[in-house]
Design a protein around this motif. Structure first.
Motif: not given
Length: 300
Positions: A30-36, A164-168, A174-178
């Motif tokens: 999960k990237w932290d920016g603007w949804r584009i 999830f641990q890697l991103t922490k 964080g992450i997104v699950g789909k």
């Protein structure tokens, strides 16, 4: 649909204790920016925010983005970010989004270079929204040649706890699950898409509060004895916590200005937050309980 605002598919918040390692789930960073949403046809490319604002003029990098998209026509869902050592910095992309002066925008392409990280495709020469996510991911891989300005987000099937641990560990959001078979539904928030964020908890001192809606202003005490505000907290309060707080607050009011009741900095509480801005303010904050054993001077 092409070159018109689209309200993208949205996520629900997931429970970090229930991250699923089931192979029927795909996990993205999960990237932290603007949804584009990127719209491309031939050499024309435009960028729209999730709220429908056309922000093409703010990002000269989109010309390189257009060359990276190998399909003549495409609508791609992505996150616009500024990366620092591989980690997205929300404030830096928000800075880009605020610029309107052409020369400042051009300068910012060097100091705050934008990258668009793709994670889904709504269509090319035909719609793909009714196809399962796993197929849309394959289409995305086939039409993008990664560049400095356009990347595809890394994905893993299952193994949600590992990523999830890697991103922490890397200090990411964080992450997104789909669900791998989920279709893309515009203007819809789906339980087939879940976001899992790394939150932090810290002690703060309560500086004041407002009613309607109930909001606490929290901060920390500096070495010179003054207090620095850190966040306005609106969420996480139980009714009984509000009631108890109001009774205590009556005894330590210093002044009332308009809708703000200022308090002596004597009462501490814990808050949960996602990240700090460059100025030290807290983003995405909620109340996690009073801390009557803590004294303001011990908060740093």
């Amino acid at each position: 649909m092409l070159f018109t605002p689209i309200k993208p598919m949205l996520l629900h918040m997931g429970n970090n204790e229930e991250i699923n390692d089931n192979p029927e789930w795909i996990y993205d960073i999960k990237w932290d920016g603007w949804r584009i949403l990127l719209h491309k046809q031939g050499e024309r490319i435009e960028a729209f925010t999730r709220h429908g604002n056309n922000v093409t003029a703010k990002f000269p990098e989109l010309q390189e983005v257009g060359r990276s998209i190998q399909s003549h026509t495409a609508i791609i869902d992505c996150e616009g970010v500024v990366l620092r050592n591989g980690v997205s910095v929300f404030d830096d992309f928000a800075f880009r989004g605020r610029l309107s002066n052409t020369s400042k925008i051009q300068q910012a392409t060097l100091t705050h270079p934008a990258t668009f990280i793709a994670f889904d495709v709504l269509g090319t020469n035909k719609p793909h929204t009714n196809k399962p996510l796993v197929e849309r991911k394959e289409i995305l891989l086939s039409i993008i040649e990664p560049s400095n300005s356009l990347l595809i987000t890394p994905s893993v099937t299952g193994n949600g706890n590992n990523i999830f641990q890697l991103t922490k560990d890397k200090g990411m959001e964080g992450i997104v699950g789909k669900r791998s078979n989920s279709t893309y539904k515009t203007n819809h928030r789906s339980h087939n898409w879940l976001k899992y964020k790394h939150f932090k908890v810290i002690d703060t001192v309560i500086l004041g509060y407002k009613e309607n809606p109930f909001t606490m202003l929290v901060g920390k005490q500096l070495s010179n004895g003054k207090c620095k505000p850190l966040a306005n907290v609106e969420f996480g309060f139980k009714p009984e916590e509000k009631t108890a707080f109001r009774e205590i607050a009556k005894q330590i009011v210093t002044k009332v200005e308009r809708d703000m009741t200022w308090l002596e900095p004597r009462l501490c509480c814990k808050v949960q937050y996602l990240e700090k801005t460059n100025t030290g303010s807290l983003r995405i904050v909620s109340f996690k309980g009073f801390n009557f054993d803590k004294v303001p001077e011990a908060i740093n």
